[in-house]
Design a protein around this motif. Sequence first.
Motif, PDB file in Angstrom:
ATOM      1  N   MET A   1       0.844  -1.200   0.000  1.00 30.89           N
ATOM      2  CA  MET A   1       0.000   0.000   0.000  1.00 30.89           C
ATOM      3  C   MET A   1       0.877   1.248   0.000  1.00 30.89           C
ATOM      4  SD  MET A   1      -3.003   1.561   0.207  1.00 30.89           S
ATOM      5  CE  MET A   1      -4.230   0.355   0.705  1.00 30.89           C
ATOM      6  N   ILE A   2       0.620   2.140  -0.940  1.00 37.06           N
ATOM      7  CA  ILE A   2       1.298   3.433  -0.943  1.00 37.06           C
ATOM      8  C   ILE A   2       0.468   4.381  -0.082  1.00 37.06           C
ATOM      9  CG2 ILE A   2       2.089   5.385  -2.326  1.00 37.06           C
ATOM     10  CD1 ILE A   2       2.349   3.471  -4.692  1.00 37.06           C
ATOM     11  N   LYS A   3       1.033   4.802   1.039  1.00 35.73           N
ATOM     12  CA  LYS A   3       0.305   5.663   1.957  1.00 35.73           C
ATOM     13  C   LYS A   3       0.109   7.054   1.368  1.00 35.73           C
ATOM     14  CE  LYS A   3       1.826   3.474   6.273  1.00 35.73           C
ATOM     15  NZ  LYS A   3       2.485   3.712   7.584  1.00 35.73           N
ATOM     16  N   PHE A   4      -1.003   7.683   1.743  1.00 33.46           N
ATOM     17  CA  PHE A   4      -1.209   9.068   1.316  1.00 33.46           C
ATOM     18  C   PHE A   4      -0.125   9.965   1.881  1.00 33.46           C
ATOM     19  CE2 PHE A   4      -2.991  13.314   2.117  1.00 33.46           C
ATOM     20  CZ  PHE A   4      -3.182  13.706   0.808  1.00 33.46           C
ATOM     21  N   ASN A 308     -12.208   4.612  -5.257  1.00 36.46           N
ATOM     22  CA  ASN A 308     -12.314   3.167  -5.016  1.00 36.46           C
ATOM     23  C   ASN A 308     -11.328   2.391  -5.892  1.00 36.46           C
ATOM     24  OD1 ASN A 308     -14.322   3.505  -3.097  1.00 36.46           O
ATOM     25  ND2 ASN A 308     -15.988   3.253  -4.571  1.00 36.46           N
ATOM     26  N   TYR A 309     -11.195   2.828  -7.131  1.00 37.30           N
ATOM     27  CA  TYR A 309     -10.246   2.189  -8.053  1.00 37.30           C
ATOM     28  C   TYR A 309      -8.815   2.285  -7.517  1.00 37.30           C
ATOM     29  CZ  TYR A 309      -7.112   2.093 -12.143  1.00 37.30           C
ATOM     30  OH  TYR A 309      -6.077   1.851 -13.014  1.00 37.30           O
ATOM     31  N   LEU A 310      -8.441   3.463  -7.020  1.00 37.93           N
ATOM     32  CA  LEU A 310      -7.094   3.639  -6.475  1.00 37.93           C
ATOM     33  C   LEU A 310      -6.901   2.805  -5.212  1.00 37.93           C
ATOM     34  CD1 LEU A 310      -6.583   7.481  -6.992  1.00 37.93           C
ATOM     35  CD2 LEU A 310      -5.646   5.617  -8.360  1.00 37.93           C
ATOM     36  N   THR A 311      -7.926   2.746  -4.378  1.00 33.69           N
ATOM     37  CA  THR A 311      -7.847   1.935  -3.160  1.00 33.69           C
ATOM     38  C   THR A 311      -7.639   0.463  -3.500  1.00 33.69           C
ATOM     39  OG1 THR A 311      -9.271   3.485  -1.952  1.00 33.69           O
ATOM     40  CG2 THR A 311      -9.040   1.265  -1.033  1.00 33.69           C
ATOM     41  N   GLU A 312      -8.384  -0.005  -4.489  1.00 32.39           N
ATOM     42  CA  GLU A 312      -8.246  -1.397  -4.924  1.00 32.39           C
ATOM     43  C   GLU A 312      -6.841  -1.678  -5.461  1.00 32.39           C
ATOM     44  OE1 GLU A 312     -11.338  -1.695  -7.763  1.00 32.39           O
ATOM     45  OE2 GLU A 312     -12.957  -1.764  -6.257  1.00 32.39           O
ATOM     46  N   ASN A 313      -6.186  -0.630  -5.936  1.00 28.58           N
ATOM     47  CA  ASN A 313      -4.819  -0.769  -6.443  1.00 28.58           C
ATOM     48  C   ASN A 313      -3.775  -0.323  -5.417  1.00 28.58           C
ATOM     49  OD1 ASN A 313      -4.640  -1.546  -9.542  1.00 28.58           O
ATOM     50  ND2 ASN A 313      -6.521  -0.349  -9.244  1.00 28.58           N
ATOM     51  N   ASN A 314      -4.195  -0.323  -4.150  1.00 31.48           N
ATOM     52  CA  ASN A 314      -3.281  -0.083  -3.026  1.00 31.48           C
ATOM     53  C   ASN A 314      -2.649   1.304  -3.021  1.00 31.48           C
ATOM     54  OD1 ASN A 314      -3.569  -2.723  -1.836  1.00 31.48           O
ATOM     55  ND2 ASN A 314      -2.326  -3.511  -3.539  1.00 31.48           N
ATOM     56  N   ILE A 315      -3.448   2.302  -3.390  1.00 30.13           N
ATOM     57  CA  ILE A 315      -3.007   3.698  -3.313  1.00 30.13           C
ATOM     58  C   ILE A 315      -3.972   4.451  -2.415  1.00 30.13           C
ATOM     59  CG2 ILE A 315      -2.610   5.837  -4.586  1.00 30.13           C
ATOM     60  CD1 ILE A 315      -1.990   4.082  -7.037  1.00 30.13           C
ATOM     61  N   ILE A 369      -1.112   3.749 -12.702  1.00 36.89           N
ATOM     62  CA  ILE A 369      -2.441   3.289 -12.292  1.00 36.89           C
ATOM     63  C   ILE A 369      -3.493   4.339 -12.594  1.00 36.89           C
ATOM     64  CG2 ILE A 369      -3.830   2.713 -10.253  1.00 36.89           C
ATOM     65  CD1 ILE A 369      -1.293   1.294  -9.164  1.00 36.89           C
ATOM     66  N   VAL A 370      -3.177   5.605 -12.379  1.00 36.09           N
ATOM     67  CA  VAL A 370      -4.116   6.672 -12.707  1.00 36.09           C
ATOM     68  C   VAL A 370      -4.407   6.673 -14.207  1.00 36.09           C
ATOM     69  CG1 VAL A 370      -4.416   9.185 -12.866  1.00 36.09           C
ATOM     70  CG2 VAL A 370      -3.541   8.167 -10.757  1.00 36.09           C
ATOM     71  N   ASN A 371      -3.390   6.487 -15.002  1.00 36.71           N
ATOM     72  CA  ASN A 371      -3.595   6.469 -16.466  1.00 36.71           C
ATOM     73  C   ASN A 371      -4.418   5.255 -16.904  1.00 36.71           C
ATOM     74  OD1 ASN A 371      -2.279   8.859 -17.084  1.00 36.71           O
ATOM     75  ND2 ASN A 371      -0.268   7.882 -17.320  1.00 36.71           N
ATOM     76  N   GLY A 372      -4.463   4.214 -16.074  1.00 42.38           N
ATOM     77  CA  GLY A 372      -5.230   3.022 -16.409  1.00 42.38           C
ATOM     78  C   GLY A 372      -6.692   3.086 -16.007  1.00 42.38           C
ATOM     79  N   TYR A 373      -7.089   4.173 -15.348  1.00 39.55           N
ATOM     80  CA  TYR A 373      -8.484   4.310 -14.898  1.00 39.55           C
ATOM     81  C   TYR A 373      -9.378   4.639 -16.087  1.00 39.55           C
ATOM     82  CZ  TYR A 373     -12.598   6.537 -12.827  1.00 39.55           C
ATOM     83  OH  TYR A 373     -13.862   6.901 -12.503  1.00 39.55           O
ATOM     84  N   ASN A 374     -10.569   4.010 -16.135  1.00 43.27           N
ATOM     85  CA  ASN A 374     -11.518   4.383 -17.175  1.00 43.27           C
ATOM     86  C   ASN A 374     -12.951   4.228 -16.669  1.00 43.27           C
ATOM     87  OD1 ASN A 374     -12.274   1.550 -17.533  1.00 43.27           O
ATOM     88  ND2 ASN A 374     -10.308   1.315 -18.616  1.00 43.27           N
TER      89      ASN A 374
END
Length: 374
Positions: A1-4, A308-315, A369-374
Motif C-alpha cells: 500500500m502506498i500511503k497518502f 475506489n479504483y485507487l484503493t483497490e490498487n493499493n493507493i 495506475i491513474v492512467n489506467g483508470y476508465n
Amino acid sequence: MIKFLDLQKVNFSYQQEIEDALLRVFRSGRYLLGEELNSFESEYADYIGTKHCIGVANGLDALRIILRAYIVMGKINEGDEVLVPANTYIASMLAITENRLKPVLVEPDINTYNIDPMLIEGQITEKTKAIMIVHLYGQNAMHPEIKKVAEKYNLILIEDNAQAQGCLYKNKRTGSLGHAAGHSFYPGKNLGALGDAGAITTNDDELGELVRIIGNYGSKIKYHNLYKGLNSRLDEIQAAVLRIKLRYLDADNQKRRTIAQYYCSSITNNAIILPHFNITSLFEEEHSKSHVWHLFVVRAEQRDAFQNYLTENNIQTNIHYPVPPHKQHAYFEWNNEHLPITERIHREAISLPISPILELVDVNKITTIVNGYN
C-alpha cells in the motif's frame, strides 16, 4: 500500500536531530515561553520576511487572534464583514464567526482553486473591513487585483498561510504579503510539528504586541490582564522541532515540486483534471516557487469510483474537502445557498500522495495506475 502521507517516515528523516532537541528541552526545565520559542520566532520571521512572528497553539487560533486584535484596536467592529473564499477549509470561517463577524463567501477560480480576484470588488459593502485570502493546497493566492481592491477600499488583508509555508509571490514569501498572516504547523503541513502548533506573522508593531498579549490570557505582566484573552502559546517542544524542520523546508518543497511536475507531465488520462492553470509556467523558474504543493489535487467527475479504483490498487488518497463550509451543519443558516463552482470542486476533488519522502518508483506506479483508470 502506498500511503497518502507517511508521517512516521517523514519525521524519521530528522530523527537524531529531533531526539537531541527533545532531550535538550526536557533537560532545560523550561517548557513554555523559553529560548526555543524565542529562537524559532526570530528564525521564522526572518524566513517569512516579517518583523514579527508570534507562536500560538494552532492555525485556527492564529486567525482568530488576529481578528480579535483588530477588534481591540478598533479597526474592525462586531458585525462587520470579512471576505473569504467559499471553498476554504472551515477553520478560516470559524475564526471569523467566533469573533462575531460575518463571512462573505467569494467563489474561487475553478483553475487555481483560490479566491477569484475578479469577483472580490463586487462583494464589497460599507460593512466590509477585511479580505482573508487562503493560499489553498500550497499555491499563492495573492494577485495584483486583490492588492488594488484592498488599497482602494482601505481593507485589512489577512493571509491564511496554513498550507503554503515557503511559497513565493514576486520574490516575497506568503505570510508577508498582507497586514497579518496565520500559519499552521499541524503535523501534515509542509512545515509540521509533532502536534498542534501555529504562528502569526506581521510587520505591524502594534498588532504584533497585541496578538502576543491576547494569546497569553490578555496579559503582558503576569496576573495583570489587559484584555479578555486566550491561552494559546507555542510550547518549547514544538518550537524546537520546528526549528530543525525549518532548515530543510525549501529543499523539501523542491522535492514536492519535482513530484508535482512528474504527475503533470505524465498523467495523460482525460478523465482526470490536473492542476492546469498555466501548467507550463508553474514549473518555469520565474513561477515555479509560487506553489509548494502541500497537496496535489486532481478532479474526477466520478470521484468516488476513481477513489475506489485507487484503493483497490493499493493507493491511499484523501479528499480535501468533501463538504464545503456553507453546506456544513455548523452553518445550517447557509445550507440553501448555491455556490456552483465551490460545490463542483468539493464534489470532484481528490488528493494524490505527495511528500518529500515519496519515492520515484511509487510516483511512477501511481501515475501508471491513474492512467489506467476508465
